[in-house]
Design a protein around this motif. Structure first.
Motif, PDB file in Angstrom:
ATOM      1  N   LEU A  87     -29.346  -1.905  20.151  1.00  0.00           N
ATOM      2  CA  LEU A  87     -29.474  -3.134  19.357  1.00  0.00           C
ATOM      3  C   LEU A  87     -29.963  -2.824  17.942  1.00  0.00           C
ATOM      4  CD1 LEU A  87     -30.970  -5.458  22.084  1.00  0.00           C
ATOM      5  CD2 LEU A  87     -28.840  -5.876  20.837  1.00  0.00           C
ATOM      6  N   ARG A  88     -30.988  -1.997  17.829  1.00  0.00           N
ATOM      7  CA  ARG A  88     -31.541  -1.650  16.512  1.00  0.00           C
ATOM      8  C   ARG A  88     -30.467  -1.026  15.630  1.00  0.00           C
ATOM      9  NH1 ARG A  88     -34.111   2.747  14.036  1.00  0.00           N
ATOM     10  NH2 ARG A  88     -35.695   2.103  12.527  1.00  0.00           N
ATOM     11  N   ASN A  89     -29.721  -0.081  16.187  1.00  0.00           N
ATOM     12  CA  ASN A  89     -28.664   0.568  15.410  1.00  0.00           C
ATOM     13  C   ASN A  89     -27.555  -0.404  15.028  1.00  0.00           C
ATOM     14  OD1 ASN A  89     -29.991   3.037  15.447  1.00  0.00           O
ATOM     15  ND2 ASN A  89     -28.955   3.709  17.311  1.00  0.00           N
ATOM     16  N   ALA A  90     -27.234  -1.330  15.918  1.00  0.00           N
ATOM     17  CA  ALA A  90     -26.189  -2.323  15.614  1.00  0.00           C
ATOM     18  C   ALA A  90     -26.596  -3.160  14.405  1.00  0.00           C
ATOM     19  CB  ALA A  90     -25.939  -3.214  16.825  1.00  0.00           C
ATOM     20  N   PHE A  91     -27.838  -3.622  14.390  1.00  0.00           N
ATOM     21  CA  PHE A  91     -28.293  -4.449  13.268  1.00  0.00           C
ATOM     22  C   PHE A  91     -28.478  -3.625  11.995  1.00  0.00           C
ATOM     23  CE2 PHE A  91     -29.325  -7.460  16.687  1.00  0.00           C
ATOM     24  CZ  PHE A  91     -28.741  -8.595  16.150  1.00  0.00           C
ATOM     25  N   ARG A  92     -28.895  -2.384  12.125  1.00  0.00           N
ATOM     26  CA  ARG A  92     -29.024  -1.518  10.944  1.00  0.00           C
ATOM     27  C   ARG A  92     -27.646  -1.242  10.329  1.00  0.00           C
ATOM     28  NH1 ARG A  92     -33.708   0.797   9.794  1.00  0.00           N
ATOM     29  NH2 ARG A  92     -32.793   2.668   8.861  1.00  0.00           N
ATOM     30  N   THR A  93     -26.648  -1.066  11.180  1.00  0.00           N
ATOM     31  CA  THR A  93     -25.289  -0.786  10.715  1.00  0.00           C
ATOM     32  C   THR A  93     -24.753  -1.919   9.848  1.00  0.00           C
ATOM     33  OG1 THR A  93     -24.822   0.575  12.644  1.00  0.00           O
ATOM     34  CG2 THR A  93     -22.919  -0.327  11.489  1.00  0.00           C
ATOM     35  N   ILE A  94     -25.120  -3.146  10.189  1.00  0.00           N
ATOM     36  CA  ILE A  94     -24.635  -4.292   9.401  1.00  0.00           C
ATOM     37  C   ILE A  94     -25.673  -4.760   8.388  1.00  0.00           C
ATOM     38  CG2 ILE A  94     -22.957  -5.067  11.111  1.00  0.00           C
ATOM     39  CD1 ILE A  94     -25.076  -7.211  11.921  1.00  0.00           C
ATOM     40  N   ASP A  95     -26.733  -3.948   8.200  1.00  0.00           N
ATOM     41  CA  ASP A  95     -27.766  -4.234   7.206  1.00  0.00           C
ATOM     42  C   ASP A  95     -28.399  -5.608   7.429  1.00  0.00           C
ATOM     43  OD1 ASP A  95     -29.294  -3.388   5.046  1.00  0.00           O
ATOM     44  OD2 ASP A  95     -27.996  -4.389   3.587  1.00  0.00           O
ATOM     45  N   CYS A  96     -28.753  -5.866   8.699  1.00  0.00           N
ATOM     46  CA  CYS A  96     -29.309  -7.169   9.069  1.00  0.00           C
ATOM     47  C   CYS A  96     -30.691  -6.997   9.685  1.00  0.00           C
ATOM     48  CB  CYS A  96     -28.376  -7.846  10.067  1.00  0.00           C
ATOM     49  SG  CYS A  96     -28.963  -9.457  10.630  1.00  0.00           S
ATOM     50  N   PRO A  97     -31.717  -7.540   9.048  1.00  0.00           N
ATOM     51  CA  PRO A  97     -33.041  -7.495   9.665  1.00  0.00           C
ATOM     52  C   PRO A  97     -33.050  -8.280  10.981  1.00  0.00           C
ATOM     53  CG  PRO A  97     -33.204  -8.106   7.358  1.00  0.00           C
ATOM     54  CD  PRO A  97     -31.749  -8.160   7.727  1.00  0.00           C
ATOM     55  N   ALA A  98     -33.627  -7.673  11.992  1.00  0.00           N
ATOM     56  CA  ALA A  98     -33.739  -8.315  13.305  1.00  0.00           C
ATOM     57  C   ALA A  98     -34.999  -7.807  13.977  1.00  0.00           C
ATOM     58  CB  ALA A  98     -32.521  -7.987  14.164  1.00  0.00           C
ATOM     59  N   LEU A  99     -35.558  -8.618  14.841  1.00  0.00           N
ATOM     60  CA  LEU A  99     -36.676  -8.207  15.671  1.00  0.00           C
ATOM     61  C   LEU A  99     -36.138  -8.111  17.093  1.00  0.00           C
ATOM     62  CD1 LEU A  99     -39.665  -7.520  15.888  1.00  0.00           C
ATOM     63  CD2 LEU A  99     -40.130  -9.962  16.194  1.00  0.00           C
ATOM     64  N   ILE A 100     -36.308  -6.954  17.707  1.00  0.00           N
ATOM     65  CA  ILE A 100     -35.787  -6.700  19.045  1.00  0.00           C
ATOM     66  C   ILE A 100     -36.970  -6.544  19.995  1.00  0.00           C
ATOM     67  CG2 ILE A 100     -34.399  -5.140  20.468  1.00  0.00           C
ATOM     68  CD1 ILE A 100     -33.500  -4.468  17.200  1.00  0.00           C
ATOM     69  N   PRO A 137     -38.709  -4.008  14.704  1.00  0.00           N
ATOM     70  CA  PRO A 137     -37.712  -4.572  13.792  1.00  0.00           C
ATOM     71  C   PRO A 137     -36.593  -3.554  13.581  1.00  0.00           C
ATOM     72  CG  PRO A 137     -39.651  -3.871  12.569  1.00  0.00           C
ATOM     73  CD  PRO A 137     -39.946  -3.643  14.018  1.00  0.00           C
ATOM     74  N   SER A 138     -35.419  -4.049  13.244  1.00  0.00           N
ATOM     75  CA  SER A 138     -34.297  -3.147  12.956  1.00  0.00           C
ATOM     76  C   SER A 138     -34.481  -2.494  11.593  1.00  0.00           C
ATOM     77  CB  SER A 138     -32.972  -3.902  12.990  1.00  0.00           C
ATOM     78  OG  SER A 138     -32.947  -4.906  11.986  1.00  0.00           O
ATOM     79  N   MET A 139     -35.133  -3.211  10.695  1.00  0.00           N
ATOM     80  CA  MET A 139     -35.370  -2.743   9.337  1.00  0.00           C
ATOM     81  C   MET A 139     -36.354  -3.698   8.671  1.00  0.00           C
ATOM     82  SD  MET A 139     -31.574  -3.877   7.980  1.00  0.00           S
ATOM     83  CE  MET A 139     -31.668  -2.857   6.565  1.00  0.00           C
ATOM     84  N   GLU A 163     -35.301 -11.216  43.586  1.00  0.00           N
ATOM     85  CA  GLU A 163     -35.013 -12.616  43.319  1.00  0.00           C
ATOM     86  C   GLU A 163     -35.598 -13.030  41.973  1.00  0.00           C
ATOM     87  OE1 GLU A 163     -35.730 -16.948  45.402  1.00  0.00           O
ATOM     88  OE2 GLU A 163     -35.820 -15.151  46.620  1.00  0.00           O
ATOM     89  N   GLY A 164     -34.799 -13.686  41.169  1.00  0.00           N
ATOM     90  CA  GLY A 164     -35.256 -14.198  39.883  1.00  0.00           C
ATOM     91  C   GLY A 164     -35.118 -13.188  38.754  1.00  0.00           C
ATOM     92  N   VAL A 165     -35.628 -13.593  37.627  1.00  0.00           N
ATOM     93  CA  VAL A 165     -35.526 -12.797  36.406  1.00  0.00           C
ATOM     94  C   VAL A 165     -36.630 -11.735  36.401  1.00  0.00           C
ATOM     95  CG1 VAL A 165     -35.625 -12.881  33.880  1.00  0.00           C
ATOM     96  CG2 VAL A 165     -34.539 -14.737  35.139  1.00  0.00           C
ATOM     97  N   VAL A 166     -36.256 -10.493  36.169  1.00  0.00           N
ATOM     98  CA  VAL A 166     -37.199  -9.377  36.137  1.00  0.00           C
ATOM     99  C   VAL A 166     -37.788  -9.204  34.739  1.00  0.00           C
ATOM    100  CG1 VAL A 166     -37.336  -6.858  36.344  1.00  0.00           C
ATOM    101  CG2 VAL A 166     -36.113  -8.188  38.057  1.00  0.00           C
ATOM    102  N   GLY A 167     -37.013  -9.575  33.730  1.00  0.00           N
ATOM    103  CA  GLY A 167     -37.458  -9.431  32.350  1.00  0.00           C
ATOM    104  C   GLY A 167     -36.471 -10.084  31.410  1.00  0.00           C
ATOM    105  N   CYS A 168     -36.615  -9.778  30.124  1.00  0.00           N
ATOM    106  CA  CYS A 168     -35.714 -10.380  29.150  1.00  0.00           C
ATOM    107  C   CYS A 168     -35.523  -9.480  27.937  1.00  0.00           C
ATOM    108  CB  CYS A 168     -36.205 -11.753  28.722  1.00  0.00           C
ATOM    109  SG  CYS A 168     -37.871 -11.767  28.088  1.00  0.00           S
ATOM    110  N   ILE A 169     -34.370  -9.665  27.331  1.00  0.00           N
ATOM    111  CA  ILE A 169     -34.010  -9.013  26.077  1.00  0.00           C
ATOM    112  C   ILE A 169     -33.964 -10.123  25.046  1.00  0.00           C
ATOM    113  CG2 ILE A 169     -32.221  -7.735  24.835  1.00  0.00           C
ATOM    114  CD1 ILE A 169     -31.264  -6.765  27.672  1.00  0.00           C
ATOM    115  N   ILE A 170     -34.732  -9.967  23.975  1.00  0.00           N
ATOM    116  CA  ILE A 170     -34.800 -11.007  22.952  1.00  0.00           C
ATOM    117  C   ILE A 170     -34.439 -10.407  21.604  1.00  0.00           C
ATOM    118  CG2 ILE A 170     -36.290 -12.699  21.797  1.00  0.00           C
ATOM    119  CD1 ILE A 170     -35.988 -13.247  24.826  1.00  0.00           C
ATOM    120  N   VAL A 171     -33.587 -11.112  20.860  1.00  0.00           N
ATOM    121  CA  VAL A 171     -33.237 -10.727  19.504  1.00  0.00           C
ATOM    122  C   VAL A 171     -33.455 -11.930  18.597  1.00  0.00           C
ATOM    123  CG1 VAL A 171     -31.357 -10.067  17.958  1.00  0.00           C
ATOM    124  CG2 VAL A 171     -31.553  -8.988  20.190  1.00  0.00           C
TER     125      VAL A 171
END
Length: 180
Positions: free
Chosen positions: A39-52, A66-68, A135-143
């Motif tokens: 995810l970090r590399n994907a956002f860095r490639t498009i020059d987009c700040p993101a919090l992962i 953060p991606s950057m 059973e149920g959600v074990v965790g989450c990925i947030i962007v």
């Protein structure tokens, strides 16, 4: 990259099927590290700040960066709101957006009142982690990124797909070591 992403479906049945199709056999900090870096590399490639952010439902953080430069402190609040939605309802925030239309729609549907308005978000970019046999959600990925929620959802899906391709047939060298 974002222009090349197909728009995610708005079909609740298709989104639920998609979420379950990404069920992991197990999920560890190793998985989080690889997915987080994809995810970090994907956002860095498009020059987009993101919090992962990737965490377990127990609130243990496995990946958070953060991606950057360029993310504002408010991004942390949105991480918590997306995480709250995923963990409470067991669906991606994009699924919840398609079902309820807005944060207000969700709050009204469940009668959460004023205190619920700041606790949940249906902006895309929050994704559940399921593990086979649990059973149920074990965790989450947030962007949280400087793109719309639909695009955030698309980037998360692409990252999970890329991760699964990387993992096919791969066995970590550490798993073949016998501890004495």
């Amino acid at each position: 990259m974002l222009n090349s992403l197909p728009s995610p479906t708005n079909s609740l049945a298709d989104l639920a099927r998609e979420e379950k199709s990404f069920t992991f056999s197990h999920f560890t900090c190793e998985h989080a590290w690889v997915i987080g870096n994809i995810l970090r590399n994907a956002f860095r490639t498009i020059d987009c700040p993101a919090l992962i952010h990737i965490s377990l439902s127990s609130s243990q953080t496995l990946f958070h960066t953060p991606s950057m430069p360029g993310m504002m402190p408010d991004a942390e609040v949105l991480v918590d709101r997306k995480k709250g939605t995923v963990l409470r309802w067991g669906h991606s925030t994009w699924y919840m957006r398609c079902k309820y239309g807005s944060d207000k729609g969700l709050v009204e549907e469940f009668g959460l009142g004023a205190e619920g308005r700041g606790r949940f978000s249906v902006e895309g970019g929050g994704y559940p982690i399921f593990v086979k046999g649990v059973e149920g959600v074990v965790g989450c990925i947030i962007v949280v990124a400087e793109v719309d929620g639909e695009q955030c959802h698309g980037v998360v899906i692409k990252a999970i797909e890329e991760y699964k391709e990387l993992r096919d047939g791969f066995r970590s060298p550490m798993r073949s070591v016998t501890m004495k």
